[in-house]
Design a protein around this motif. Structure first.
Motif, PDB file in Angstrom:
ATOM      1  N   THR A  50       0.776  -1.237   0.091  1.00 34.98           N
ATOM      2  CA  THR A  50       0.118  -0.116   0.025  1.00 34.98           C
ATOM      3  C   THR A  50       0.757   1.235   0.123  1.00 34.98           C
ATOM      4  OG1 THR A  50      -1.660  -1.209   1.184  1.00 34.98           O
ATOM      5  CG2 THR A  50      -1.706   1.179   1.129  1.00 34.98           C
ATOM      6  N   ASN A  51       1.587   1.448   0.843  1.00 38.07           N
ATOM      7  CA  ASN A  51       2.486   2.648   1.211  1.00 38.07           C
ATOM      8  C   ASN A  51       3.603   3.065  -0.247  1.00 38.07           C
ATOM      9  OD1 ASN A  51       1.333   3.300   3.597  1.00 38.07           O
ATOM     10  ND2 ASN A  51       3.219   2.317   4.637  1.00 38.07           N
ATOM     11  N   LYS A  52       4.095   2.168  -0.387  1.00 37.29           N
ATOM     12  CA  LYS A  52       4.882   2.129  -1.848  1.00 37.29           C
ATOM     13  C   LYS A  52       4.173   2.222  -3.114  1.00 37.29           C
ATOM     14  CE  LYS A  52       9.378   2.536  -2.827  1.00 37.29           C
ATOM     15  NZ  LYS A  52       9.919   3.643  -2.240  1.00 37.29           N
ATOM     16  N   LEU A  53       3.138   1.601  -3.252  1.00 37.23           N
ATOM     17  CA  LEU A  53       2.289   1.890  -4.416  1.00 37.23           C
ATOM     18  C   LEU A  53       1.526   3.210  -4.377  1.00 37.23           C
ATOM     19  CD1 LEU A  53       0.146  -1.476  -5.336  1.00 37.23           C
ATOM     20  CD2 LEU A  53       1.487  -0.220  -6.871  1.00 37.23           C
ATOM     21  N   ASN A  54       1.002   3.733  -3.197  1.00 33.32           N
ATOM     22  CA  ASN A  54       0.532   4.854  -3.252  1.00 33.32           C
ATOM     23  C   ASN A  54       1.457   6.107  -3.566  1.00 33.32           C
ATOM     24  OD1 ASN A  54      -2.004   4.183  -2.335  1.00 33.32           O
ATOM     25  ND2 ASN A  54      -1.489   4.593   0.027  1.00 33.32           N
ATOM     26  N   GLN A  55       2.776   5.998  -3.460  1.00 33.19           N
ATOM     27  CA  GLN A  55       3.910   6.772  -3.512  1.00 33.19           C
ATOM     28  C   GLN A  55       4.009   6.819  -5.262  1.00 33.19           C
ATOM     29  OE1 GLN A  55       7.611   6.098  -1.885  1.00 33.19           O
ATOM     30  NE2 GLN A  55       8.757   7.448  -3.331  1.00 33.19           N
ATOM     31  N   TYR A  56       4.084   5.538  -5.619  1.00 32.12           N
ATOM     32  CA  TYR A  56       4.242   5.479  -7.043  1.00 32.12           C
ATOM     33  C   TYR A  56       3.150   6.004  -7.909  1.00 32.12           C
ATOM     34  CZ  TYR A  56       8.063   1.974  -6.265  1.00 32.12           C
ATOM     35  OH  TYR A  56       9.166   1.485  -5.793  1.00 32.12           O
ATOM     36  N   LEU A  57       1.790   5.596  -7.471  1.00 35.30           N
ATOM     37  CA  LEU A  57       0.823   6.137  -8.314  1.00 35.30           C
ATOM     38  C   LEU A  57       0.475   7.771  -8.034  1.00 35.30           C
ATOM     39  CD1 LEU A  57      -1.929   3.795  -7.196  1.00 35.30           C
ATOM     40  CD2 LEU A  57      -0.856   3.954  -9.303  1.00 35.30           C
ATOM     41  N   SER A  58       0.864   8.306  -6.923  1.00 32.83           N
ATOM     42  CA  SER A  58       1.023   9.752  -6.741  1.00 32.83           C
ATOM     43  C   SER A  58       2.152  10.274  -7.836  1.00 32.83           C
ATOM     44  CB  SER A  58       1.514  10.217  -5.439  1.00 32.83           C
ATOM     45  OG  SER A  58       1.451  11.699  -5.191  1.00 32.83           O
ATOM     46  N   GLU A  59       3.015   9.839  -8.089  1.00 31.26           N
ATOM     47  CA  GLU A  59       4.197  10.356  -9.055  1.00 31.26           C
ATOM     48  C   GLU A  59       3.551  10.168 -10.447  1.00 31.26           C
ATOM     49  OE1 GLU A  59       7.732   8.125  -8.009  1.00 31.26           O
ATOM     50  OE2 GLU A  59       7.933   8.888  -6.484  1.00 31.26           O
ATOM     51  N   TYR A  60       3.055   8.734 -10.686  1.00 26.97           N
ATOM     52  CA  TYR A  60       2.342   8.604 -11.840  1.00 26.97           C
ATOM     53  C   TYR A  60       1.255   9.430 -12.375  1.00 26.97           C
ATOM     54  CZ  TYR A  60       0.210   5.562 -15.598  1.00 26.97           C
ATOM     55  OH  TYR A  60      -0.618   5.158 -16.714  1.00 26.97           O
ATOM     56  N   GLU A  61       0.618   9.814 -11.491  1.00 32.77           N
ATOM     57  CA  GLU A  61      -0.500  10.702 -11.647  1.00 32.77           C
ATOM     58  C   GLU A  61      -0.170  12.115 -11.994  1.00 32.77           C
ATOM     59  OE1 GLU A  61      -4.546  11.808  -9.457  1.00 32.77           O
ATOM     60  OE2 GLU A  61      -2.920  11.583  -8.133  1.00 32.77           O
ATOM     61  N   ARG A  62       0.909  12.484 -11.234  1.00 33.78           N
ATOM     62  CA  ARG A  62       1.500  13.874 -11.725  1.00 33.78           C
ATOM     63  C   ARG A  62       2.131  13.860 -13.100  1.00 33.78           C
ATOM     64  NH1 ARG A  62       3.133  13.848  -6.186  1.00 33.78           N
ATOM     65  NH2 ARG A  62       5.602  13.206  -6.758  1.00 33.78           N
ATOM     66  N   GLY A  63       2.837  12.953 -13.297  1.00 31.20           N
ATOM     67  CA  GLY A  63       3.379  12.781 -14.544  1.00 31.20           C
ATOM     68  C   GLY A  63       2.350  12.942 -15.694  1.00 31.20           C
ATOM     69  N   ALA A  64       1.327  12.038 -15.515  1.00 29.84           N
ATOM     70  CA  ALA A  64       0.056  11.981 -16.545  1.00 29.84           C
ATOM     71  C   ALA A  64      -0.528  13.434 -16.704  1.00 29.84           C
ATOM     72  CB  ALA A  64      -0.872  10.911 -16.191  1.00 29.84           C
ATOM     73  N   GLN A  65      -0.613  14.203 -15.417  1.00 28.27           N
ATOM     74  CA  GLN A  65      -1.327  15.545 -15.598  1.00 28.27           C
ATOM     75  C   GLN A  65      -0.328  16.538 -16.364  1.00 28.27           C
ATOM     76  OE1 GLN A  65      -2.058  16.760 -11.644  1.00 28.27           O
ATOM     77  NE2 GLN A  65      -3.844  15.415 -11.391  1.00 28.27           N
ATOM     78  N   ASN A  66       1.057  16.172 -16.286  1.00 29.63           N
ATOM     79  CA  ASN A  66       1.869  17.031 -17.021  1.00 29.63           C
ATOM     80  C   ASN A  66       1.721  16.838 -18.558  1.00 29.63           C
ATOM     81  OD1 ASN A  66       2.840  18.429 -14.501  1.00 29.63           O
ATOM     82  ND2 ASN A  66       4.264  17.137 -14.226  1.00 29.63           N
TER      83      ASN A  66
END
Length: 68
Positions: A50-66
């Protein structure tokens, strides 16, 4: 059920987190395909990730928004 069924349900029911997780695992990490069984998806839903995936998803989401 297959991963694509969960993805379709996530789209229909507006479960953003599940949609993002599936997109990340299928398109970014390439550890799942849409034709994989739910057991493979369930593996990544374990509490120990959970913790690591949440971190990865947050980064992935920011990259997708950019990009879009």
């Amino acid at each position: 059920m297959k991963v694509k069924d969960y993805y379709q349900d996530a789209l229909t029911d507006q479960h953003y987190s599940m949609r993002l997780l599936i997109e990340y695992l299928v398109h970014e990490k390439k550890v799942l395909t849409m034709d994989d069984s739910e057991e493979k998806l369930s593996y990544y839903l374990q509490e120990r990730f959970t913790n690591k995936l949440n971190q990865y998803l947050s980064e992935y989401e920011r990259g997708a928004q950019n990009v879009g």
